[in-house]
Motif scaffolding. Structure first.
Motif, PDB file in Angstrom:
ATOM      1  N   TYR A 288       0.962  -1.145  -0.108  1.00 19.79           N
ATOM      2  CA  TYR A 288       0.035  -0.138   0.072  1.00 19.79           C
ATOM      3  C   TYR A 288       0.902   1.272   0.036  1.00 19.79           C
ATOM      4  CZ  TYR A 288      -3.675   3.067   1.310  1.00 19.79           C
ATOM      5  OH  TYR A 288      -4.594   4.292   1.228  1.00 19.79           O
TER       6      TYR A 288
ATOM      7  N   GLY B  34      -3.007   6.963  -0.179  1.00 23.29           N
ATOM      8  CA  GLY B  34      -3.943   7.765  -0.926  1.00 23.29           C
ATOM      9  C   GLY B  34      -4.814   6.571  -1.781  1.00 23.29           C
ATOM     10  N   GLY B  35      -4.962   5.502  -1.371  1.00 21.56           N
ATOM     11  CA  GLY B  35      -5.756   4.657  -2.147  1.00 21.56           C
ATOM     12  C   GLY B  35      -5.115   3.937  -3.196  1.00 21.56           C
TER      13      GLY B  35
ATOM     14  N   GLN C 143       5.157   9.711   9.371  1.00 20.99           N
ATOM     15  CA  GLN C 143       4.359   9.594   7.891  1.00 20.99           C
ATOM     16  C   GLN C 143       4.046   8.270   7.521  1.00 20.99           C
ATOM     17  OE1 GLN C 143       5.894  12.255   5.275  1.00 20.99           O
ATOM     18  NE2 GLN C 143       3.807  12.780   4.497  1.00 20.99           N
TER      19      GLN C 143
ATOM     20  N   GLU D 290       1.329   6.749   9.611  1.00 21.19           N
ATOM     21  CA  GLU D 290       0.124   7.325   9.214  1.00 21.19           C
ATOM     22  C   GLU D 290      -0.341   6.871   8.078  1.00 21.19           C
ATOM     23  OE1 GLU D 290      -1.818   9.027  11.168  1.00 21.19           O
ATOM     24  OE2 GLU D 290      -0.394   9.557  12.518  1.00 21.19           O
TER      25      GLU D 290
ATOM     26  N   GLU E  63      -3.926   4.701   7.856  1.00 13.22           N
ATOM     27  CA  GLU E  63      -4.867   4.825   6.743  1.00 13.22           C
ATOM     28  C   GLU E  63      -5.125   3.240   6.196  1.00 13.22           C
ATOM     29  OE1 GLU E  63      -3.353   7.765   4.057  1.00 13.22           O
ATOM     30  OE2 GLU E  63      -4.270   6.533   2.545  1.00 13.22           O
TER      31      GLU E  63
ATOM     32  N   GLY F   6      -7.201   1.124   8.978  1.00 12.30           N
ATOM     33  CA  GLY F   6      -8.633   1.878   8.977  1.00 12.30           C
ATOM     34  C   GLY F   6      -9.488   1.229   8.164  1.00 12.30           C
TER      35      GLY F   6
END
Lengths: 540, 391
Positions: free
Chosen positions: A307, A310-311, A364, A367, A371, A374
């Motif tokens: 991953y 930002g998707g 960073q 996070e 993301e 989550g």
């Protein structure tokens, strides 16, 4: 014997310059290269790891110091492959064109031909999705692609056959994928694209060849060379994306005592769900289109580690690595042993600085993890879990600090038996100081190696791991072996168990034996001390 | 007689005090630490010296320089060193109030300090804000115990203050007070994290997890427009032909979390954090179940110049000249004349050195504009640049 060997090492270093050896990229050549180079982006790197030399030379900065075993023809073919003599068939070869390889090879090597026949390379427009992807490649190349033939990767003539690499084959069409693989280099080692560099650069590798034990290195070679190229995950000759999206694609290398990623994932609830239901999941889907909970009921290695944020997903599983392999001391722990001085003046990236778990860069990365987590979990839970992982590692490092302190005192009091002066020297120890110099080794280590001709006790991260790769008369001693296993095996097992949520692995395979090793180290140190005292009394 | 003895004893006691006081005055605590620090400096330099005087690996020139450096440090002048901070009291009035950091009196080895502050040494104005702004403690004190009272030694301790938003709000308010510009507010400093390092951009995905429903209209508006602004940029002819230096001018406003030093950005497009500021702490509180603390941060509002950083007149003039160059230059010529910074050196698929025959040039350049397209684009850009708007 020793003198020419030393000269060879020093000359090879001078010849190629020091920088590539140390993992830094040498300044790019001014003249534009013929094609973009992915796996080895500079001329120097290419020369050291990919350029064809047959079996006369090894790989890397110590290439002149050893000759690879013949098997390396197949492990790193672009550098070592020697074609069999087929001059007798010269006339035959003239008759057939490059599109006809399959006609003979269906009989000669039916395995690979049949696999190829079923592959997308044989039918690049077999469905709408692949047709659109192929169209993109056609546009870039400016020609139509009906089939990707043997000759597209291996060359058009049997006389000048090439073994495919990222640069000369895969990356020609799959540019984005090759670029993403190459981007791992920016994040530093350990990574995939430099795994072959890491393999042949360590002193014990060359030492084992020097002792005539090149065959023993097969255990390292196979993974380390495959990981640096595409077919480690997308195996020949199917080269399926879907295959590489399965967690098993990682398993063949990411297992074992120092990185039990597979064992810990496999037995975690995430792995169990994959085991129970994974056969129905749509692995043909690109990662970015996977709907968690609907397509995948639990994450795979790739889903989490690839991953990008930002998707988006990409072929770079190291971009979010914070603890990496878990072997570099973190800045956040206050060490009381000699670990506080790590890296002891050594200037050999990536072991030239401590890890920073709470730097902005790491925050960073964390996070980006959250993301991702989550998508299924409460972010609060995920944050707490990962913070717990940090704490677990800090505690584990404190235990290692305790062990290192004992080891420091054992070495300082000269309790090692036999003493470093009397036993076999550190792998390549007799030439390392001259080959690398005080600039790279640091004044302290340089002086110690130079004065004692490599008869130095090297313990702890990272060069102390040699005791798991090398044994000479009297080296390593039991206590050193206990220590190496403590931090390189059990600490790392506990780390992976905690990271991959396999609680039993975390404790019984990790923490418990880790502190067990600490007990053994304490015990061994006490015995050594008593022995020394007894000897003293006996002498009186 | 008794009185005399008593008087003598008292005198002796007083004399004793006087001597102790005298010693303390002339040999204050800090001198001891400064001396030790200088000694350590010399020891470090001598180690270096040894390395550079190595017959095979050393360099006599460097060695000599180091030798001189060591000599210069042999008899250092022991003195109080300090950073004067703006505040309620002014130095020129003869009173500097409480706002002075004397930490560098003992921590005198600058090289060691910059090694400890590797992440911020290039961008943190220590001369303006001193040490205590992040580290706490009593900056004016020259006594170890007092100076280190209430101090946050390292990143770990500083981050541990994040149980509430207070630490951040205090820090940013502190910056606003110490800033040389007038009228700065706490919100202007939210680009600094609690450690003095740059606050982290977390990416819009973290924001958009929750910001749906009530805020949909706002999100949708931006998502369809500014979030994708980089897509347009990527297709612009001058961006395609521009080298990295030229492209960086685009990144500055069309990406989020752009760092001028590294030339890297966190996310393409003008997303949440471009205006609202880096979301590290807001997201941290929100996802740790501390909504009230997050709210306190969000209520700070925007930095005063958040729009003006990009929305300034003639921002796109550079494009006009670049496009004009594309138009006027011989077709396919590498446009690397200085000024616009346009060059095709790093654009994908473009030949690096222009071929010698003019006829070949057209064939060899895959990306090219027709004459009409170039003129039309240049016209648009010019008019936009005049109006001072971002297209």
């Amino acid at each position: 014997m020793r003198v020419p060997f030393t000269t060879a090492v020093v000359l090879s270093l001078l010849f190629w310059g020091m920088d590539p050896l140390l993992g830094q990229q040498a300044p790019a050549e001014k003249a534009p290269p013929a094609a973009k180079s992915y796996a080895y982006p500079t001329e120097d790197l290419k020369k050291m790891y990919e350029e064809h030399v047959g079996l006369e030379k090894g790989d890397g900065p110590f290439a002149d110091a050893y000759k690879p075993i013949p098997l390396h023809m197949y492990l790193n073919p672009s550098r070592h492959y020697i074609r069999p003599d087929i001059s007798m068939f010269a006339d035959l070869m003239k008759k057939f064109g490059p599109e006809q390889c399959v006609e003979c090879h269906t009989d000669v090597t039916p395995g690979i031909v049949n696999i190829w026949k079923a592959s997308t390379h044989a039918q690049p427009k077999k469905n709408e999705y692949f047709a659109s992807k192929t169209a993109e490649i056609e546009k870039r190349l400016g020609r139509e692609i009906k089939e990707v033939l043997c000759s597209d990767c291996h060359g058009k003539s049997h006389d000048v056959l090439q073994m495919p690499t990222v640069d000369n084959a895969c990356g020609q069409c799959h540019v984005q994928q090759a670029e993403e693989l190459a981007s791992e280099r920016e994040y530093g080692r350990p990574n995939h694209v430099q795994s072959w560099e890491a393999n042949v650069i360590v002193p014990w590798y060359i030492e084992n060849y020097r002792k005539g034990e090149g065959a023993s290195q097969i255990g390292c070679d196979v993974c380390h060379v495959e990981m640096a190229r595409c077919d480690g995950c997308h195996t020949r000759h199917a080269f399926k994306a879907a295959e590489a999206r399965h967690p098993e694609a990682c398993a063949s290398c990411h297992m074992g005592p120092d990185h039990p990623d597979w064992e810990s994932y496999e037995h975690s609830k995430m792995g169990i769900i994959y085991h129970l239901e994974g056969h129905d999941w749509p692995f043909d889907k690109p990662m970015g289109e996977v709907i968690p909970g609907k397509d995948y009921h639990s994450p795979t290695c790739q889903y989490c580690h690839m991953y990008k944020g930002g998707g988006k997903w990409w072929i770079n599983p190291v971009s979010k690595g914070i603890w990496r392999m878990g072997t570099v001391p973190p800045k956040e722990v206050e060490f009381t042993s000699s670990l506080k001085d790590y890296p002891y003046g050594i200037n050999l990236p990536p072991i030239n600085k401590k890890l920073e778990v709470r730097s902005p860069e790491s925050i960073q990365k964390r996070e980006t993890w959250l993301e991702l987590c989550g998508r299924c979990h409460s972010v609060r839970f995920a944050r707490l879990w990962l913070e717990n992982l940090d704490e677990y590692m800090f505690e584990a490092w404190k235990r290692q600090d305790e062990a290192q302190k004992i080891m420091d005192s054992v070495v300082a009091e000269g309790l090692l038996e036999p003493s470093p002066e009397e036993r076999a020297c550190y792998p390549m120890g007799d030439v390392l100081a001259d080959a690398l110099g005080p600039d790279k080794l640091g004044m302290g280590i340089y002086k110690a190696f130079k004065e004692k001709k490599g008869h130095v006790a090297v313990i702890g991260p990272i060069l102390g791991v040699s005791s798991l790769f090398f044994t000479g008369p009297g080296n390593p001693s039991a206590i050193e072996k206990h220590y190496a296993e403590m931090w390189f095996w059990y600490k790392l097992k506990g780390y992976k168990g905690t990271a991959h949520v396999q609680q039993d692995y975390s404790w019984w395979y990790g923490w418990a034996p880790m502190i067990g090793q600490l007990a053994l180290i304490q015990d061994e140190a006490n015995k050594l001390k008593r022995l020394r005292a007894l000897e003293g009394k006996a002498k009186k | 007689m008794r009185w005399k003895i008593a008087f003598l004893a008292l005198s002796l006691v007083l004399l004793g005090f006087l001597i102790v006081w005298g010693i303390k005055e002339t040999r204050p605590e800090w001198k001891h630490y400064q001396k030790a620090e200088y000694a350590q400096c010399i020891a470090n330099l001598e180690k270096e010296l040894e390395r550079w005087s190595d017959p095979t690996w050393g360099d006599p020139k460097v060695a000599q320089k180091l030798q001189e450096k060591v000599k210069g440090l042999q008899r250092p002048k022991l003195e109080v060193k300090q950073v004067l901070l703006k505040g309620t009291g002014l130095w020129k009035d003869g009173r500097n109030g409480k706002r002075v950091d004397r930490c560098t009196t003992c921590h005198v080895d600058e090289e060691k300090l910059s090694k400890l502050h590797l992440n911020i040494v290039d961008n943190f104005p220590f001369g303006l804000y001193g040490c205590t702004i992040c580290h706490g403690g009593q900056g004016e004190s020259l006594k170890l115990k007092k100076a280190h009272n209430g101090m946050y030694r390292d990143r770990k301790e500083m981050l541990a203050r994040l149980s509430t938003a207070d630490a951040l709000l205090q820090l940013w308010k502190g910056f606003a007070e110490l800033a040389p510009e007038e009228g700065m507010r706490a919100s202007d400093f939210k680009y600094y994290g609690v450690t003095g390092e740059k606050a982290v951009y977390v990416g819009s995905a973290a924001c958009l997890r929750c910001h749906k429903g009530l805020t949909t209209w706002h999100i949708d508006r931006w998502k369809n427009n500014k979030f994708v602004t980089m897509e347009k940029v990527k297709n612009a002819p001058d961006f395609i032909k521009g080298d990295e230096k030229y492209r960086r001018q685009c990144y500055k406003c069309h990406t989020t979390g752009y760092d001028e030093k590294t030339g890297k950005y966190n996310e393409e497009g003008v997303t949440c954090e471009a205006c609202h500021g880096p979301g590290q702490f807001y997201v941290y509180f929100m996802s740790s179940g501390k909504v009230a603390e997050a709210q306190r941060l969000s209520k700070l509002g925007f930095s005063y110049d958040v729009c003006g950083r990009c929305h300034m007149a003639r921002n796109h003039e550079v494009r006009a000249s670049a496009l004009a160059q594309l138009e006027s230059g011989p077709k396919g010529q590498a446009l690397n004349q200085s000024g616009s910074g346009l060059a095709n050196a790093e654009a994908p698929g473009i030949v690096k050195t222009p071929p010698s025959h003019p006829t070949e040039r057209n064939e060899e350049l895959p990306v090219d504009l027709t004459q009409e397209e170039t003129v039309a684009l240049a016209g648009t850009i010019n008019s936009v640049a005049r109006k001072g708007q971002v297209p």
